[in-house]
Enzyme design. Structure first.
Site, PDB file in Angstrom:
ATOM      1  N   HIS A  98     -72.079  55.603 -69.296  1.00 44.03           N
ATOM      2  CA  HIS A  98     -71.295  56.188 -68.211  1.00 44.03           C
ATOM      3  C   HIS A  98     -70.037  56.910 -68.700  1.00 44.03           C
ATOM      4  CE1 HIS A  98     -69.514  56.632 -64.294  1.00 44.03           C
ATOM      5  NE2 HIS A  98     -68.487  55.856 -64.589  1.00 44.03           N
ATOM      6  N   SER A 116     -59.627  57.145 -65.479  1.00 48.91           N
ATOM      7  CA  SER A 116     -59.918  58.352 -66.271  1.00 48.91           C
ATOM      8  C   SER A 116     -59.528  59.629 -65.542  1.00 48.91           C
ATOM      9  CB  SER A 116     -61.363  58.402 -66.736  1.00 48.91           C
ATOM     10  OG  SER A 116     -62.199  58.233 -65.659  1.00 48.91           O
ATOM     11  N   LEU A 117     -59.634  59.648 -64.212  1.00 46.12           N
ATOM     12  CA  LEU A 117     -59.139  60.833 -63.495  1.00 46.12           C
ATOM     13  C   LEU A 117     -57.636  60.955 -63.729  1.00 46.12           C
ATOM     14  CD1 LEU A 117     -61.027  60.666 -60.071  1.00 46.12           C
ATOM     15  CD2 LEU A 117     -61.519  62.102 -62.038  1.00 46.12           C
ATOM     16  N   ARG A 141     -66.269  46.315 -66.583  1.00 46.66           N
ATOM     17  CA  ARG A 141     -67.631  46.849 -66.672  1.00 46.66           C
ATOM     18  C   ARG A 141     -68.398  46.323 -67.878  1.00 46.66           C
ATOM     19  NH1 ARG A 141     -66.152  53.025 -64.717  1.00 46.66           N
ATOM     20  NH2 ARG A 141     -65.622  52.357 -62.611  1.00 46.66           N
ATOM     21  N   GLY A 163     -63.003  71.219 -66.280  1.00 52.11           N
ATOM     22  CA  GLY A 163     -63.003  70.059 -65.393  1.00 52.11           C
ATOM     23  C   GLY A 163     -61.557  69.735 -65.023  1.00 52.11           C
ATOM     24  N   GLU A 203     -61.721  63.475 -71.155  1.00 56.56           N
ATOM     25  CA  GLU A 203     -62.674  62.537 -71.764  1.00 56.56           C
ATOM     26  C   GLU A 203     -63.044  62.909 -73.199  1.00 56.56           C
ATOM     27  OE1 GLU A 203     -65.803  61.360 -69.038  1.00 56.56           O
ATOM     28  OE2 GLU A 203     -66.886  60.336 -70.648  1.00 56.56           O
TER      29      GLU A 203
HETATM   30  C1  LIG Z   1     -70.891  59.609 -61.829  1.00 49.64           C
HETATM   31  C2  LIG Z   1     -69.468  59.467 -62.321  1.00 49.64           C
HETATM   32  C3  LIG Z   1     -68.495  58.922 -61.501  1.00 49.64           C
HETATM   33  C4  LIG Z   1     -67.186  58.767 -61.958  1.00 49.64           C
HETATM   34  N1  LIG Z   1     -66.244  58.239 -61.110  1.00 49.64           N
HETATM   35  C5  LIG Z   1     -64.962  58.117 -61.542  1.00 49.64           C
HETATM   36  C6  LIG Z   1     -63.951  57.608 -60.667  1.00 49.64           C
HETATM   37  O1  LIG Z   1     -64.211  57.276 -59.512  1.00 49.64           O
HETATM   38  N2  LIG Z   1     -62.687  57.503 -61.148  1.00 49.64           N
HETATM   39  C7  LIG Z   1     -62.347  57.862 -62.421  1.00 49.64           C
HETATM   40  O2  LIG Z   1     -61.190  57.738 -62.801  1.00 49.64           O
HETATM   41  N3  LIG Z   1     -63.300  58.380 -63.255  1.00 49.64           N
HETATM   42  C8  LIG Z   1     -64.580  58.523 -62.853  1.00 49.64           C
HETATM   43  N4  LIG Z   1     -65.536  59.045 -63.691  1.00 49.64           N
HETATM   44  C9  LIG Z   1     -65.108  59.589 -64.998  1.00 49.64           C
HETATM   45  C10 LIG Z   1     -64.402  60.935 -64.790  1.00 49.64           C
HETATM   46  O3  LIG Z   1     -65.071  61.665 -63.798  1.00 49.64           O
HETATM   47  C11 LIG Z   1     -64.346  61.757 -66.069  1.00 49.64           C
HETATM   48  O4  LIG Z   1     -63.909  60.988 -67.145  1.00 49.64           O
HETATM   49  C12 LIG Z   1     -63.382  62.930 -65.899  1.00 49.64           C
HETATM   50  O5  LIG Z   1     -63.692  63.651 -64.735  1.00 49.64           O
HETATM   51  C13 LIG Z   1     -63.463  63.810 -67.117  1.00 49.64           C
HETATM   52  O6  LIG Z   1     -62.798  65.013 -66.856  1.00 49.64           O
HETATM   53  P1  LIG Z   1     -62.731  66.117 -67.988  1.00 49.64           P
HETATM   54  O7  LIG Z   1     -62.003  67.259 -67.398  1.00 49.64           O
HETATM   55  O8  LIG Z   1     -62.258  65.520 -69.245  1.00 49.64           O
HETATM   56  O9  LIG Z   1     -64.258  66.517 -68.263  1.00 49.64           O
HETATM   57  P2  LIG Z   1     -65.372  67.215 -67.362  1.00 49.64           P
HETATM   58  O10 LIG Z   1     -65.096  67.168 -65.921  1.00 49.64           O
HETATM   59  O11 LIG Z   1     -66.648  66.628 -67.842  1.00 49.64           O
HETATM   60  O12 LIG Z   1     -65.286  68.741 -67.788  1.00 49.64           O
HETATM   61  C14 LIG Z   1     -65.727  69.188 -69.043  1.00 49.64           C
HETATM   62  C15 LIG Z   1     -65.701  70.698 -69.062  1.00 49.64           C
HETATM   63  O13 LIG Z   1     -66.001  71.163 -70.373  1.00 49.64           O
HETATM   64  C16 LIG Z   1     -67.013  72.173 -70.312  1.00 49.64           C
HETATM   65  N5  LIG Z   1     -67.704  72.181 -71.603  1.00 49.64           N
HETATM   66  C17 LIG Z   1     -68.459  71.216 -72.184  1.00 49.64           C
HETATM   67  N6  LIG Z   1     -68.900  71.639 -73.388  1.00 49.64           N
HETATM   68  C18 LIG Z   1     -68.400  72.882 -73.584  1.00 49.64           C
HETATM   69  C19 LIG Z   1     -68.494  73.839 -74.644  1.00 49.64           C
HETATM   70  N7  LIG Z   1     -69.189  73.613 -75.751  1.00 49.64           N
HETATM   71  N8  LIG Z   1     -67.851  75.019 -74.487  1.00 49.64           N
HETATM   72  C20 LIG Z   1     -67.118  75.283 -73.359  1.00 49.64           C
HETATM   73  N9  LIG Z   1     -66.998  74.413 -72.336  1.00 49.64           N
HETATM   74  C21 LIG Z   1     -67.628  73.232 -72.455  1.00 49.64           C
HETATM   75  C22 LIG Z   1     -67.846  71.751 -69.112  1.00 49.64           C
HETATM   76  O14 LIG Z   1     -68.623  72.803 -68.631  1.00 49.64           O
HETATM   77  C23 LIG Z   1     -66.731  71.337 -68.146  1.00 49.64           C
HETATM   78  O15 LIG Z   1     -66.155  72.478 -67.557  1.00 49.64           O
HETATM   79  C24 LIG Z   1     -66.849  59.178 -63.262  1.00 49.64           C
HETATM   80  C25 LIG Z   1     -67.829  59.722 -64.092  1.00 49.64           C
HETATM   81  C26 LIG Z   1     -69.132  59.860 -63.636  1.00 49.64           C
HETATM   82  C27 LIG Z   1     -70.179  60.426 -64.543  1.00 49.64           C
END
Ligand SMILES: Cc1cc2nc3c(=O)[nH]c(=O)nc-3n(C[C@H](O)[C@H](O)[C@H](O)COP(=O)(O)OP(=O)(O)OC[C@H]3O[C@@H](n4cnc5c(N)ncnc54)[C@H](O)[C@@H]3O)c2cc1C
Length: 544
Positions: free
Chosen positions: A339, A378-379, A282, A10, A363
Site C-alpha cells: 500500500h 502521508s497527505l 497496519r 500529485g 512518497e
Molecule cells: C488507495 C490509497 C488510499 C490512500 N489513502 C490515504 C489517506 O487517506 N491518507 C493519507 O494520508 N494517505 C493516503 N494514501 C497515501 C497517499 O495518497 C500518498 O502517499 C500521497 O498521495 C502521495 O502523494 P505524492 O504527490 O507523493 O505522489 P502521487 O500522488 O503518487 O503523484 C506522483 C506523481 O508523479 C508522476 N510520475 C511518476 N513517475 C514519473 C516519471 N517517471 N516522470 C514524471 N512523472 C512521474 C505521476 O504521474 C504523479 O503525477 C493512500 C494511498 C492509496 C494508494
C-alpha cells in the site's frame, strides 16, 4: 528569473509548485498524466492534524509521539516535530483554497480515529479527501498558470538527471508523443514521483508510481533510504485489476475483523489486543491476519445503513460494484496488500538529497514515517514536504555556470534508439510480471534471509537480460526503457531488507523476529557501477 523543475503533479508536486510560485519563482510542472490521475486522488481516509477543535487532551506533542512510536523510533525527531507542528496551518490553508472537510450537525469538523493514534485527529472530506485536496490545489495552480508562474507539461516523463560533480543542473525529459529526449536546465529539480508500486504489480496504488525515477537517480549517485519498510494495508479486496483499498476509516468507525471457526466468529484482534485491537497499526494488523492462515472478514454491517451511507459510501460502492457484496448486510473478505512505501530518496531536513539542487518530496522521499506510517500522515507529509523544499530552494541563487552535457545526452539518445532495435526473446512485460512475483514471494509480510537472497539472485538475472530486451510494442516506450531503473530499486529494496537482520515496524524477519538496539537507525543504500552497498545511518545524516 530562476526556474525550477518539479517532476510529478500529485499532492506533493502541486504543493511545491504553488509555494514556489507564491515566492515568485517560475516552475515547470512535469507529469505524464494530469494531477487528477495521480495516486493522490485515491486517498480516501483523511489527513491528520491537531487543531483548536480537537479533544482538549490532544496535543501536537502527542501527534509527534504517536508518529515516532508508529515508525518504531527511527524517523527523525526534528522532521516529525516540524510536520506535526505545521499540520493545523496546513488544514487552514486547505480550507482557505476550497477544500471542504466534513462537518457535524453543529458545524464542527468531524474527525476520525486511525490506527496507532491516541486521539481522533484525522480530518476527512466524505470518502474523497484526496480528490478534494487535489481539486483545490489544481485550481490554485491554475491561478499561477494564468500569471505565467507555473507551466504544466503533460505526456512527459523523467528520464535521467543532468548531474556533474555532485550537483544537479536539470533533467532529460522523455516526450511520450514525439518519443524524443530533451534537456531542461533549472536552478533546482524537485522529484515528486510517488511510490514504487510497479515493483509488486498488483497493489492498492497507481501504476503511474513505478519506482523508476528513484532507481535511475540511484544509479546516478543519489542515496536511497529505508527501502525495506513497505506498508501492507491489512484490509484490501481482491479484484481482477488491482487490490481495492477498504479504508482504515471502516475500522476507525468501529468495523471488526474476524474469521470463522466451528460455525462461530473469532474476533482475533480484540481477543489479543483488547477493545482497540482492530485499530492497531497496519503492520501489526497485517501480520495478525497473515498468521491466522484463514479467510478473514471485516464486518461493518452493525453500524447501520445511515452511518454507512454517510461515512463509508465509497466502501459500500466498491464492494457492490466489484464483488456484489452489500456491506450493510454482509461481511467483506479482506487480505493485506502492498500500500505505501516508507522508503525512497534519502533527504536532509530541507528535502535536498545528497546531490546538490536535487530535492525529493512526497512518497518518493523517505523522511517522516520511519519503519511504519500512520494513516492520515502521508497527505500531510506530501503537503508539508512540498512547502519545505520550495522555501529552501527559492532562497538559493542559480548555479554560477552550467557544464556541457552533450556527451551524456548523445549517449542516452543512442541507448534509447538501440533499445528499439533489440532482438532479445524476452518482452519487457514478461520481466515485469516475473519481478512482481519475486517481490511478493521474497519481500512479503514475512521475510527470511534465504528468501531475500533468492530474491536478489532473481533480480540480478532479470538485470542481466534487461539490457537486451525485445522492444515490446504492446506497452509504451517509457514502460520499455524504465525497466532498468525499476530493477535497480527492487535490488536496493531486497538489499536493505537483507541487511536489516531484525524485525522493526513493517519489516518482519521470521529468522530474527525481535527488534535489536544496534539497528535503531535508518538504512542507507548506494550504487556504484553495479555494486549495492548498505549501511545504517548511525550519524543520522538524513534523519534530523
Ligand atoms: C488507495 C490509497 C488510499 C490512500 N489513502 C490515504 C489517506 O487517506 N491518507 C493519507 O494520508 N494517505 C493516503 N494514501 C497515501 C497517499 O495518497 C500518498 O502517499 C500521497 O498521495 C502521495 O502523494 P505524492 O504527490 O507523493 O505522489 P502521487 O500522488 O503518487 O503523484 C506522483 C506523481 O508523479 C508522476 N510520475 C511518476 N513517475 C514519473 C516519471 N517517471 N516522470 C514524471 N512523472 C512521474 C505521476 O504521474 C504523479 O503525477 C493512500 C494511498 C492509496 C494508494
Amino acid at each position: 528569473m530562476k526556474e525550477v523543475l518539479v517532476i510529478g503533479s500529485g499532492i506533493a508536486g502541486l504543493s511545491c509548485a504553488i509555494r514556489c510560485a507564491e515566492n515568485n519563482v517560475r516552475v515547470i510542472l512535469v507529469s505524464p498524466q494530469p494531477s487528477e490521475r495521480a495516486q493522490s486522488v485515491m486517498a480516501a481516509g483523511g489527513i491528520n492534524a491537531v487543531t483548536m477543535q480537537c479533544d482538549e487532551c490532544d496535543s501536537v506533542s502527542s501527534h509527534i509521539e504517536d508518529t515516532l512510536r508508529g515508525g518504531s523510533w527511527i524517523a527523525g525527531k526534528n522532521a516529525v516535530t516540524g510536520l506535526c507542528s505545521q499540520a493545523q496551518d496546513i488544514i487552514k490553508y486547505l480550507e482557505h483554497i476550497g477544500t471542504v472537510f466534513s462537518i457535524d450537525s453543529q458545524g464542527q469538523p468531524r474527525r476520525r480515529a486511525f490506527g496507532g493514534q491516541s486521539h481522533k485527529r484525522t480530518y476527512f472530506c466524505g470518502s474523497s479527501t484526496g480528490k478534494q485536496i487535489v481539486s483545490a490545489l489544481v485550481m490554485e495552480a491554475r491561478r499561477f498558470e494564468a500569471a505565467g508562474l507555473i507551466t504544466r507539461k503533460l505526456h512527459t516523463h523523467f528520464h535521467s538527471a543532468l548531474i556533474k560533480d555532485g550537483m544537479c543542473y536539470g533533467v532529460l525529459l522523455f516526450d511520450e508523443l514525439k518519443r524524443t529526449l530533451t534537456p531542461f536546465y533549472a536552478s533546482a529539480v524537485v522529484m515528486a514521483t510517488g511510490g514504487q508500486n510497479a515493483l509488486f504489480g498488483k497493489t492498492t496504488g497507481s501504476i503511474l508510481c513505478d519506482g523508476y525515477a528513484a532507481g535511475r537517480l540511484f544509479m546516478q549517485g543519489a542515496l536511497l533510504k529505508n527501502l525495506e519498510f513497505i506498508q501492507f494495508h491489512p484490509t484490501t479486496l481482491e479484484t481482477d485489476q488491482k487490490r481495492m483499498l477498504i479504508t482504515e476509516a471502516a475500522r476507525g468507525e468501529g468495523g471488526r475483523l474476524f474469521y470463522e471457526e466451528g460455525g462461530r466468529r473469532v474476533y482475533f484482534m480484540e481477543d489479543k489486543f483488547g477493545a482497540n485491537g482492530n485499530l492497531m497499526t497496519r503492520d501489526i494488523v497485517s501480520r495478525e491476519i497473515y498468521a491466522t492462515n484463514r479467510e478473514v472478514f471485516l464486518d461493518v454491517s452493525f453500524l447501520g445503513d445511515r452511518l454507512i451511507a454517510e461515512r463509508l459510501q465509497e466502501v459500500c460502492d466498491l464492494c457492490l460494484k466489484y464483488r456484489g457484496i452489500d456491506i450493510c448486510t454482509q461481511p467483506i473478505p479482506v487480505a493485506p496488500s502492498v500500500h505505501f512505501f516508507m522508503g525512497g530518496l534519502a533527504v536532509h531536513l530541507n528535502h535536498e538529497t545528497n546531490i546538490e539542487r536535487l530535492y525529493a518530496v512526497g512518497e518518493c522521499a523517505s523522511m517522516y514515517h520511519g519503519a511504519n506510517r500512520l494513516g492520515g500522515n502521508s497527505l500531510l507529509a506530501a503537503l508539508y514536504g512540498g512547502v519545505v523544499a520550495a522555501d529552501d530552494l527559492c532562497q538559493r541563487t542559480a548555479p554560477p555556470h552550467c557544464p556541457s552535457f552533450a556527451q551524456f545526452i548523445a549517449h542516452e539518445e543512442r541507448h534509447l534508439a538501440a533499445h528499439l532495435d533489440s532482438k532479445s526473446l524476452f518482452p519487457v512485460t514478461y520481466i515485469r510480471d516475473m519481478l512482481a512475483d519475486t517481490m511478493h514471494d521474497c519481500m512479503g509480510i514475512v521475510r527470511t534471509e534465504e528468501g531475500l537472497t533468492e530474491g536478489i539472485d532473481a533480480v540480478e538475472y532479470y538485470q542481466s537480460i534487461a539490457e537486451h530486451l525485445r522492444y515490446d510494442s504492446s506497452v509504451s516506450m517509457y514502460a520499455n526503457y524504465s525497466l532498468t531503473g525499476i530493477l535497480a530499486t527492487a535490488h536496493a529494496s531486497l538489499s536493505c531488507a537483507l541487511a536489516r537482520n531484525e524485525s522493526r515496524g513493517a519489516h518482519y524477519r521470521d529468522d530474527a523476529p525481535q527488534s535489536k538496539d544496534g539497528y535503531a537507525y535508518a538504512t542507507l543504500v548506494s550504487y556504484d557501477d553495479g555494486a549495492y552497498r548498505t549501511w545504517l545511518d548511525k550519524e543520522q545524516a538524513y534523519e534530523s
